[in-house]
Scaffold this active site. Structure first.
Site, PDB file in Angstrom:
ATOM      1  N   GLU A 188       0.788  -1.227   0.000  1.00 20.15           N
ATOM      2  CA  GLU A 188       0.000   0.000   0.000  1.00 20.15           C
ATOM      3  C   GLU A 188       0.824   1.282   0.000  1.00 20.15           C
ATOM      4  O   GLU A 188       0.500   2.229   0.711  1.00 20.15           O
ATOM      5  CB  GLU A 188      -0.924  -0.032   1.217  1.00 20.15           C
ATOM      6  CG  GLU A 188      -0.213  -0.006   2.599  1.00 20.15           C
ATOM      7  CD  GLU A 188       0.167  -1.365   3.171  1.00 20.15           C
ATOM      8  OE1 GLU A 188       0.316  -2.320   2.386  1.00 20.15           O
ATOM      9  OE2 GLU A 188       0.319  -1.472   4.389  1.00 20.15           O
TER      10      GLU A 188
ATOM     11  N   HIS B 291      -8.166  -4.081  -1.073  1.00 20.92           N
ATOM     12  CA  HIS B 291      -7.352  -4.187   0.139  1.00 20.92           C
ATOM     13  C   HIS B 291      -6.290  -3.079   0.194  1.00 20.92           C
ATOM     14  O   HIS B 291      -6.213  -2.339   1.176  1.00 20.92           O
ATOM     15  CB  HIS B 291      -6.691  -5.569   0.186  1.00 20.92           C
ATOM     16  CG  HIS B 291      -5.829  -5.792   1.386  1.00 20.92           C
ATOM     17  ND1 HIS B 291      -6.276  -6.430   2.522  1.00 20.92           N
ATOM     18  CD2 HIS B 291      -4.552  -5.427   1.645  1.00 20.92           C
ATOM     19  CE1 HIS B 291      -5.300  -6.453   3.417  1.00 20.92           C
ATOM     20  NE2 HIS B 291      -4.233  -5.858   2.915  1.00 20.92           N
ATOM     21  N   GLU B 292      -5.503  -2.957  -0.849  1.00 23.42           N
ATOM     22  CA  GLU B 292      -4.421  -1.954  -0.814  1.00 23.42           C
ATOM     23  C   GLU B 292      -4.993  -0.540  -0.766  1.00 23.42           C
ATOM     24  O   GLU B 292      -4.461   0.332  -0.084  1.00 23.42           O
ATOM     25  CB  GLU B 292      -3.477  -2.131  -2.010  1.00 23.42           C
ATOM     26  CG  GLU B 292      -2.841  -3.522  -2.148  1.00 23.42           C
ATOM     27  CD  GLU B 292      -2.268  -4.101  -0.858  1.00 23.42           C
ATOM     28  OE1 GLU B 292      -1.889  -3.329   0.036  1.00 23.42           O
ATOM     29  OE2 GLU B 292      -2.226  -5.345  -0.738  1.00 23.42           O
TER      30      GLU B 292
ATOM     31  N   TYR C   9      -4.726 -10.527  10.092  1.00 21.67           N
ATOM     32  CA  TYR C   9      -5.646 -10.282   8.983  1.00 21.67           C
ATOM     33  C   TYR C   9      -7.067 -10.753   9.328  1.00 21.67           C
ATOM     34  O   TYR C   9      -8.006  -9.970   9.434  1.00 21.67           O
ATOM     35  CB  TYR C   9      -5.174 -11.019   7.729  1.00 21.67           C
ATOM     36  CG  TYR C   9      -3.949 -10.412   7.070  1.00 21.67           C
ATOM     37  CD1 TYR C   9      -4.081  -9.603   5.945  1.00 21.67           C
ATOM     38  CD2 TYR C   9      -2.669 -10.648   7.555  1.00 21.67           C
ATOM     39  CE1 TYR C   9      -2.972  -9.049   5.316  1.00 21.67           C
ATOM     40  CE2 TYR C   9      -1.552 -10.096   6.934  1.00 21.67           C
ATOM     41  CZ  TYR C   9      -1.709  -9.295   5.814  1.00 21.67           C
ATOM     42  OH  TYR C   9      -0.611  -8.745   5.213  1.00 21.67           O
TER      43      TYR C   9
ATOM     44  N   GLU D  65      -3.638  -4.450   9.357  1.00 19.07           N
ATOM     45  CA  GLU D  65      -4.126  -5.458   8.418  1.00 19.07           C
ATOM     46  C   GLU D  65      -5.553  -5.942   8.705  1.00 19.07           C
ATOM     47  O   GLU D  65      -6.327  -6.153   7.781  1.00 19.07           O
ATOM     48  CB  GLU D  65      -3.157  -6.648   8.358  1.00 19.07           C
ATOM     49  CG  GLU D  65      -1.774  -6.286   7.818  1.00 19.07           C
ATOM     50  CD  GLU D  65      -1.786  -5.717   6.397  1.00 19.07           C
ATOM     51  OE1 GLU D  65      -2.764  -5.926   5.661  1.00 19.07           O
ATOM     52  OE2 GLU D  65      -0.794  -5.042   6.039  1.00 19.07           O
TER      53      GLU D  65
ATOM     54  N   HIS E 155      -5.994   0.463   2.715  1.00 18.97           N
ATOM     55  CA  HIS E 155      -4.870   0.886   3.563  1.00 18.97           C
ATOM     56  C   HIS E 155      -4.674   2.408   3.536  1.00 18.97           C
ATOM     57  O   HIS E 155      -4.007   2.956   4.420  1.00 18.97           O
ATOM     58  CB  HIS E 155      -3.572   0.224   3.104  1.00 18.97           C
ATOM     59  CG  HIS E 155      -3.303  -1.127   3.709  1.00 18.97           C
ATOM     60  ND1 HIS E 155      -3.248  -1.331   5.071  1.00 18.97           N
ATOM     61  CD2 HIS E 155      -3.037  -2.332   3.137  1.00 18.97           C
ATOM     62  CE1 HIS E 155      -2.955  -2.619   5.298  1.00 18.97           C
ATOM     63  NE2 HIS E 155      -2.835  -3.244   4.147  1.00 18.97           N
TER      64      HIS E 155
ATOM     65  N   ASP F 260       8.477 -10.297  10.834  1.00 16.98           N
ATOM     66  CA  ASP F 260       7.954 -11.343   9.946  1.00 16.98           C
ATOM     67  C   ASP F 260       7.476 -12.576  10.713  1.00 16.98           C
ATOM     68  O   ASP F 260       6.630 -13.320  10.227  1.00 16.98           O
ATOM     69  CB  ASP F 260       9.033 -11.794   8.948  1.00 16.98           C
ATOM     70  CG  ASP F 260       9.097 -10.875   7.741  1.00 16.98           C
ATOM     71  OD1 ASP F 260       8.385  -9.856   7.748  1.00 16.98           O
ATOM     72  OD2 ASP F 260       9.863 -11.185   6.811  1.00 16.98           O
TER      73      ASP F 260
HETATM   74  N1  BES Z   1       0.993  -4.507   3.751  1.00 17.87           N
HETATM   75  C1  BES Z   1       0.748  -5.800   3.247  1.00 17.87           C
HETATM   76  C2  BES Z   1       1.994  -6.487   2.761  1.00 17.87           C
HETATM   77  C3  BES Z   1       3.071  -6.671   3.815  1.00 17.87           C
HETATM   78  C4  BES Z   1       2.760  -7.070   5.091  1.00 17.87           C
HETATM   79  C5  BES Z   1       4.384  -6.445   3.493  1.00 17.87           C
HETATM   80  C6  BES Z   1       3.769  -7.226   6.050  1.00 17.87           C
HETATM   81  C7  BES Z   1       5.380  -6.601   4.435  1.00 17.87           C
HETATM   82  C8  BES Z   1       5.080  -6.985   5.727  1.00 17.87           C
HETATM   83  C9  BES Z   1      -0.269  -5.785   2.117  1.00 17.87           C
HETATM   84  O1  BES Z   1      -1.279  -4.856   2.283  1.00 17.87           O
HETATM   85  C10 BES Z   1      -0.948  -7.129   2.099  1.00 17.87           C
HETATM   86  O2  BES Z   1      -1.532  -7.501   3.068  1.00 17.87           O
HETATM   87  N2  BES Z   1      -0.873  -7.823   0.966  1.00 17.87           N
HETATM   88  C11 BES Z   1      -1.487  -9.108   0.784  1.00 17.87           C
HETATM   89  C12 BES Z   1      -2.740  -8.994  -0.032  1.00 17.87           C
HETATM   90  C13 BES Z   1      -4.024  -8.940   0.698  1.00 17.87           C
HETATM   91  C14 BES Z   1      -5.195  -9.043  -0.260  1.00 17.87           C
HETATM   92  C15 BES Z   1      -4.197  -9.837   1.867  1.00 17.87           C
HETATM   93  C16 BES Z   1      -0.543  -9.966  -0.016  1.00 17.87           C
HETATM   94  O3  BES Z   1       0.537  -9.476  -0.378  1.00 17.87           O
HETATM   95  O4  BES Z   1      -0.842 -11.111  -0.292  1.00 17.87           O
HETATM   96 ZN    ZN Z   2      -2.561  -5.307   3.847  1.00 22.96          ZN
END
Ligand code: BES
Ligand code: ZN
Length: 646
Positions: free
Chosen positions: A304, A328-329, A414, A351, A332, A406
């Site tokens: 995002e 989703h993005e 989520y 999230e 954010h 991580d």
């Molecule tokens: N912000 C996240 C991606 C992220 C989270 C990057 C933690 C680094 C550390 C992004 O918004 C996200 O959640 N992406 C998901 C997609 C979503 C539809 C659940 C993905 O990348 O799969």
């Molecule tokens: Zn996200």
């Protein structure tokens, strides 16, 4: 920026400096009024940054960088504006593997600085004695294998002619190319001046200023400016042979020219999503909403980055069926980018709220049935996920001390986060809850937030201080508890009525029904593949593959579930497709579970995993390889070679 917000900051500045508004002296705090102060509360202390922001903090970053594709590094200066408490002489920055040449004041006079002890997870603290300087100029270059940056060879792009650079800052990667205080509670405005080879275009998560300026024979300089304060993980860059196509008045898409038509078609609903989101959550505060569809190595589905969402090309299915990702993005822009988790312990505030918001945008644009299905899938994922986690990972607010952010990345923030919000909504009614959420975003626009602030405000604004209702809602158990609270709002049971009877029929031994399948949408197909018996003999996998043409699907979410099923049952006819999937995209969510599942099957799968990983690894972003390297697959190959040689 809202008036209430400015008033809140003014009030906090008064508390900090202890002077009354009639005092003639200016406040010592010299923060501009578009930068939120640091939250001074225990639950806002970030264990993933070396900064001590209550003593000295960065509030603006100006980058002047050269992007060097041959050396695979960015090099130049970062000029940091700092705000310091009275009795403080040093400021601590975050860094990872940076080559720092010198740090000076704005006139070029050298300042004393030192690098502290390096931590594997957090990098190296840089402590600068700033004297009278309130602007520090760090002269530096990014190191080899900077964890935020991925340098792609021409072969790894769609066009095949030019290299590509992309960055991924969340959670604590940006310190590998920007020497600042890399903590989500330390908001910073920023600007950048980026020089790239003439044939390439640079884009960033900011407003682009003016036309690119030629730089000698071989370069062009692009300028960017972000005058809203952001957490530093949201500073992002991409450089490549990319072009832009508008989608509407305030949205558009960047991609390599080869990909642009398909990308634009897939994103046709973007403007409707923005309008729907504004109706739900309040005005969109960031000006434009553009996106960039990146080469397939991008490690996430989407990121995002403000004004410029970064996207994987794997969401392109040809029928807009995976565009909940855009919802989703986009969401954010409120949850995460306006109101930001102060620390990664409260990642669910980013999230979980965003999944809730994403589902509401999907409902507004695609209807109630689509909403019910999204909710049901999210709950099903959560159920499965909770079965695989350790207890410490199950609360929404988690303890990450001594861990990499991580390690807390799983479905809980989520899907449990979203389930929590839906449960509150079910209790108080949609209207009241939506109003509360709009208020939350407005009160905390451009500011850090914590879990306990959320709980306090639910009690205060939504429940009018009614302790009994707060108790009945089980707020604390939701946020801090491991077990799923019993007041969980259940998803509508009939969201997948037809699919669920098809699952029962299949599990009872029936042949997969290709006609029904072809009438189903993507959510229904995912429900089916995730819901059927997962231990299957080859004949039944043959039947699935034949009737539903699974090896041929162009939908990557469906393909992922199919390949998982195939690995689980050692189904050889899916191997060519598996190999192609793993060597042509590097989205961690797809790659990590498949390679791990292969590797766990030591007899059949592990040699396959080793072979594929050896081929695919150069394509993957450091974020994707970090976990996979631990499987030691390449050592297997070396061992094989050695034993073949001896
Ligand atoms: N912000 C996240 C991606 C992220 C989270 C990057 C933690 C680094 C550390 C992004 O918004 C996200 O959640 N992406 C998901 C997609 C979503 C539809 C659940 C993905 O990348 O799969
Ligand atoms: Zn996200």
């Amino acid at each position: 920026m809202t008036k209430t917000w400015m008033a809140a900051i003014a009030a906090m500045a008064l508390v900090v400096t202890g002077c009354r508004s009639s005092d003639p002296e200016p406040p010592e705090n010299n923060l501009p009024d578009n930068v939120a102060p640091i939250l001074d509360r225990d639950d806002a202390v970030d264990v993933h940054s070396f900064a001590k922001p209550l003593e000295a903090r960065v509030y603006h970053v100006a980058l002047d960088l050269d992007v060097d594709f041959d050396a695979r590094r960015v090099a130049g200066t970062a000029t940091l504006d700092i705000d310091v408490a009275d009795d403080t002489e040093t400021i601590t920055l975050d860094s990872r593997n940076l080559a720092i040449e010198k740090i000076t004041d704005i006139e070029g006079n050298p300042l004393d600085w030192s690098a502290g002890e390096t931590s594997e997870a957090l990098g190296t603290p840089i402590t600068v004695t700033f004297g009278d300087a309130r602007k520090l100029v760090v002269h530096y270059a990014s190191g080899e294998d900077a964890s935020a940056l991925q340098w792609l060879t021409p072969e790894q792009t769609a066009g095949g002619r030019h290299p590509f650079l992309l960055s991924q800052g969340q959670a604590i990667e940006n310190r590998s190319w920007i020497p600042t205080q890399d903590s989500p509670g330390i908001r910073q405005t920023w600007e950048a001046q980026i020089t790239v080879p003439t044939a390439l275009t640079a884009v960033m998560s900011a407003e682009s200023v003016g036309e690119p300026v030629p730089e000698g024979e071989t370069g062009r300089t692009f300028k960017f400016e972000m005058d809203k304060s952001v957490p530093p993980y949201l500073i992002a860059i991409a450089v490549g042979d990319i072009e832009f196509r508008p989608l509407g008045l305030r949205s558009g898409v960047w991609a390599e020219p080869e990909l642009l038509p398909a990308a634009a078609a897939e994103l046709a609903d973007t403007e409707s999503m923005i309008s729907a989101a504004e109706d739900l959550f309040g005005p969109y505060d960031w000006g434009r909403y553009d996106m960039i569809v990146l080469p397939p190595s991008f490690p996430y589905g989407g990121m995002e980055n403000p004004r410029l969402t970064f996207l994987t090309p794997t969401f392109i299915a040809g029928d807009k069926s995976l565009t909940a990702l855009i919802a989703h993005e986009l969401a954010h822009s409120w949850s995460g980018n306006l109101a930001t988790n102060a620390t990664w312990a409260d990642f669910w505030l980013n999230e979980g709220m965003t999944v809730w918001a994403e589902q509401r945008i999907v409902e507004a644009v695609y209807g109630e049935e689509a909403y019910a299905q999204q909710v049901a899938l999210s709950m099903e994922d959560l159920d499965e996920e909770l079965g695989n986690l350790e207890d410490w990972q199950k609360p929404l607010a988690i303890d990450l001390k001594g861990k990499h952010p991580d390690d807390g990345f799983n479905g809980v923030p989520y899907d449990k986060g979203a389930a929590f919000l839906r449960t509150i909504e079910a209790e108080v009614g949609r209207e009241a809850f939506d109003q509360f959420m709009r208020g939350w975003f407005q009160r905390h626009a451009f500011s850090p937030v914590t879990s306990s602030m959320f709980v306090e405000e639910l009690k205060q604004y939504l429940l009018d201080g009614d302790e009994e209702r707060a108790e009945a809602l089980m707020l604390e158990q939701w946020v801090y508890g491991e077990d799923m609270p019993e007041n969980l709002a259940q998803p509508p049971a009939d969201a997948f009525a037809e699919v669920d009877s098809a699952i029962t029929a299949f599990n009872g031994g029936g042949t997969p029904n290709s006609e029904a399948w072809s009438g189903w949408n993507t959510a229904e197909r995912l429900r089916f593949l995730g819901g059927i018996e997962q231990d299957l003999p080859t004949v039944r996998l043959d039947a699935l593959n034949r009737e539903l043409a699974l090896n041929e699907t162009g939908n990557n979410e469906i393909l992922f579930l199919w390949l998982k099923l195939a690995i689980n049952n050692r189904y050889d006819p899916a191997l060519p497709r598996l190999e192609r999937f793993l060597t042509t995209q590097g989205r961690r969510k797809f790659v990590a579970p498949l390679i791990t599942a292969l590797a766990e099957d030591t007899e059949w799968g592990r040699p396959i995993a080793a072979e594929i990983y050896a081929e695919a690894r150069p394509l993957y972003h450091p974020i994707t390889t970090r976990g996979l390297d631990e499987l030691n697959l390449l050592a297997d190959i070396d061992d094989d070679k050695e034993s073949a040689e001896t």
